[in-house]
Design an enzyme around this catalytic site. Structure first.
Site, PDB file in Angstrom:
ATOM      1  N   ASP A 111       8.261   2.186  -2.340  1.00 37.05           N
ATOM      2  CA  ASP A 111       7.605   3.273  -3.081  1.00 37.05           C
ATOM      3  C   ASP A 111       6.611   2.719  -4.106  1.00 37.05           C
ATOM      4  O   ASP A 111       6.793   1.620  -4.624  1.00 37.05           O
ATOM      5  CB  ASP A 111       8.696   4.104  -3.777  1.00 37.05           C
ATOM      6  CG  ASP A 111       8.180   5.447  -4.240  1.00 37.05           C
ATOM      7  OD1 ASP A 111       7.092   5.873  -3.774  1.00 37.05           O
ATOM      8  OD2 ASP A 111       8.847   6.076  -5.072  1.00 37.05           O
ATOM      9  N   LEU A 116      16.374 -12.019  12.870  1.00 36.24           N
ATOM     10  CA  LEU A 116      16.322 -10.782  12.081  1.00 36.24           C
ATOM     11  C   LEU A 116      16.018  -9.554  12.945  1.00 36.24           C
ATOM     12  O   LEU A 116      15.136  -9.611  13.805  1.00 36.24           O
ATOM     13  CB  LEU A 116      15.212 -10.927  11.022  1.00 36.24           C
ATOM     14  CG  LEU A 116      14.904  -9.681  10.193  1.00 36.24           C
ATOM     15  CD1 LEU A 116      15.978  -9.452   9.141  1.00 36.24           C
ATOM     16  CD2 LEU A 116      13.533  -9.799   9.520  1.00 36.24           C
ATOM     17  N   HIS A 176      -1.584   1.600   0.250  1.00 34.09           N
ATOM     18  CA  HIS A 176      -0.837   1.442   1.510  1.00 34.09           C
ATOM     19  C   HIS A 176      -1.265   0.150   2.222  1.00 34.09           C
ATOM     20  O   HIS A 176      -0.448  -0.551   2.792  1.00 34.09           O
ATOM     21  CB  HIS A 176      -1.054   2.648   2.428  1.00 34.09           C
ATOM     22  CG  HIS A 176      -0.515   3.920   1.834  1.00 34.09           C
ATOM     23  ND1 HIS A 176       0.731   3.995   1.258  1.00 34.09           N
ATOM     24  CD2 HIS A 176      -1.038   5.171   1.736  1.00 34.09           C
ATOM     25  CE1 HIS A 176       0.938   5.226   0.817  1.00 34.09           C
ATOM     26  NE2 HIS A 176      -0.117   5.948   1.090  1.00 34.09           N
TER      27      HIS A 176
HETATM   28  C1  FPP Z   1       5.352   5.157  -0.507  1.00 30.06           C
HETATM   29  O1  FPP Z   1       4.405   5.066  -1.534  1.00 30.06           O
HETATM   30  C2  FPP Z   1       4.864   4.496   0.682  1.00 30.06           C
HETATM   31  C3  FPP Z   1       4.610   5.103   1.880  1.00 30.06           C
HETATM   32  C4  FPP Z   1       4.816   6.531   2.113  1.00 30.06           C
HETATM   33  C5  FPP Z   1       4.058   4.358   3.038  1.00 30.06           C
HETATM   34  C6  FPP Z   1       4.589   2.997   3.254  1.00 30.06           C
HETATM   35  C7  FPP Z   1       3.787   2.383   4.324  1.00 30.06           C
HETATM   36  C8  FPP Z   1       3.346   1.123   4.351  1.00 30.06           C
HETATM   37  C9  FPP Z   1       3.669   0.105   3.326  1.00 30.06           C
HETATM   38  C10 FPP Z   1       2.441   0.770   5.466  1.00 30.06           C
HETATM   39  C11 FPP Z   1       2.866  -0.029   6.584  1.00 30.06           C
HETATM   40  C12 FPP Z   1       4.269  -0.133   6.979  1.00 30.06           C
HETATM   41  C13 FPP Z   1       4.682  -1.062   7.893  1.00 30.06           C
HETATM   42  C14 FPP Z   1       6.098  -1.105   8.314  1.00 30.06           C
HETATM   43  C15 FPP Z   1       3.771  -2.056   8.457  1.00 30.06           C
HETATM   44  P1  FPP Z   1       3.760   6.387  -2.111  1.00 30.06           P
HETATM   45  O2  FPP Z   1       2.504   6.661  -1.416  1.00 30.06           O
HETATM   46  O3  FPP Z   1       4.754   7.514  -2.054  1.00 30.06           O
HETATM   47  O4  FPP Z   1       3.498   5.974  -3.586  1.00 30.06           O
HETATM   48  P2  FPP Z   1       3.446   6.933  -4.843  1.00 30.06           P
HETATM   49  O5  FPP Z   1       4.864   7.385  -5.076  1.00 30.06           O
HETATM   50  O6  FPP Z   1       2.963   6.016  -5.925  1.00 30.06           O
HETATM   51  O7  FPP Z   1       2.515   8.049  -4.553  1.00 30.06           O
END
Ligand code: FPP
Length: 260
Positions: A26, A137, A43
């Site tokens: 997050d 893993l 992201h």
């Molecule tokens: C949460 O941060 C994150 C996500 C919803 C997306 C996570 C995805 C990746 C890291 C991309 C790739 C993944 C893989 C497995 C290669 P948020 O956007 O909710 O952050 P915020 O709470 O600050 O808005």
């Protein structure tokens, strides 16, 4: 930038390492905003962090790493953001497949895959097959995943088995429910880590985390380094997991019934 192949020494004795670590990645959006960048930049940098955490997990001998990449609720985000996250997952798999293979990593998916584009579904299946012979893993990625939806699907599958006369209602046990979840065959997570300072479970591994330890890090996911990971593991090792029982130290001290 760490050197390629860089790894930290074991943060805990090998036998004290968790078998299964699950992560709620997050804070990408907020991290990007703090830098005056669009959310999607967060992201992109978050996906780079995935590479490092996967590598380190393998080097430390963790058996399963589950990453919450995209929740059921995330479908409600702006279309452009959804499409960037899907592309990043696609890009990660396309680019990292050979590397994951060299690192002996296996690959699994949990979630409602049918909602993903046919191309991404194919890529996920191909990646699973390509890495199936490995023994290291297990990288388990939660995409289009929600714990309630997963439990609902398992319940429906069991109800169908009862309707077909394959099992009786009394046959349903906690183990049988586990066997019908997307995570069937995997150990429950020993440790769930959430970054960004939020202290919620957000519909992640609801059934499986019944006895997990939780670690909430204030660091945003794009800054969750190997050192932060090691520190989470050290905190985990200092806890005593009792699974609803009593501590060994307290055995034999059950006799005192004097007034409170
Ligand atoms: C949460 O941060 C994150 C996500 C919803 C997306 C996570 C995805 C990746 C890291 C991309 C790739 C993944 C893989 C497995 C290669 P948020 O956007 O909710 O952050 P915020 O709470 O600050 O808005």
């Amino acid at each position: 930038m760490p050197l390629p192949g860089f790894s930290l020494p074991y943060p805990l004795p090998r036998e004290a390492m968790p078998r299964h670590v699950a992560m709620i990645m997050d804070g990408n959006g907020r991290w990007a905003k703090q830098k005056g960048r669009p959310r999607v930049y967060g992201h992109k940098c978050g996906a780079e962090r995935v590479r490092e955490i996967v590598e380190q997990s393998g080097q430390w001998g963790i058996e399963v790493l589950t990453l919450y990449a995209f929740s059921d609720e995330n479908w409600g985000r702006p279309t452009e953001e959804v499409s960037v996250i899907m592309k990043l997952i696609e890009h990660y798999l396309g680019k990292e497949r050979e590397e994951l293979n060299r690192k002996n990593v296996r690959f699994q998916i949990i979630g409602d895959i049918a909602r993903l584009s046919p191309a991404l579904q194919r890529l996920l299946e191909e990646t699973k097959r390509f890495l199936a012979g490995n023994t290291g893993l297990i990288l388990n990625v939660a995409i289009s995943y929600g714990g309630r939806a997963e439990i609902t699907r398992a319940t429906q599958a069991l109800a169908h088995k009862i309707a077909r006369g394959e099992i009786k209602p009394e046959d349903i046990t906690s183990d049988l429910i586990s066997q019908h979840l997307d995570t069937a065959g995997l150990p429950d997570p020993d440790l769930v880590i959430r970054t960004s300072g939020e202290m919620r479970i957000s519909n992640f591994l609801l059934w499986q985390s019944a006895y997990s330890e939780f670690h909430f890090s204030s660091v945003m996911w794009p800054e969750f380094t190997r050192e932060e990971f090691a520190s989470a593991l050290r905190h985990y090792s200092s806890r005593e997991r009792r699974f609803g029982l009593v501590s060994n130290h307290d055995n034999g001290r059950l006799q005192d019934m004097s007034p409170c």
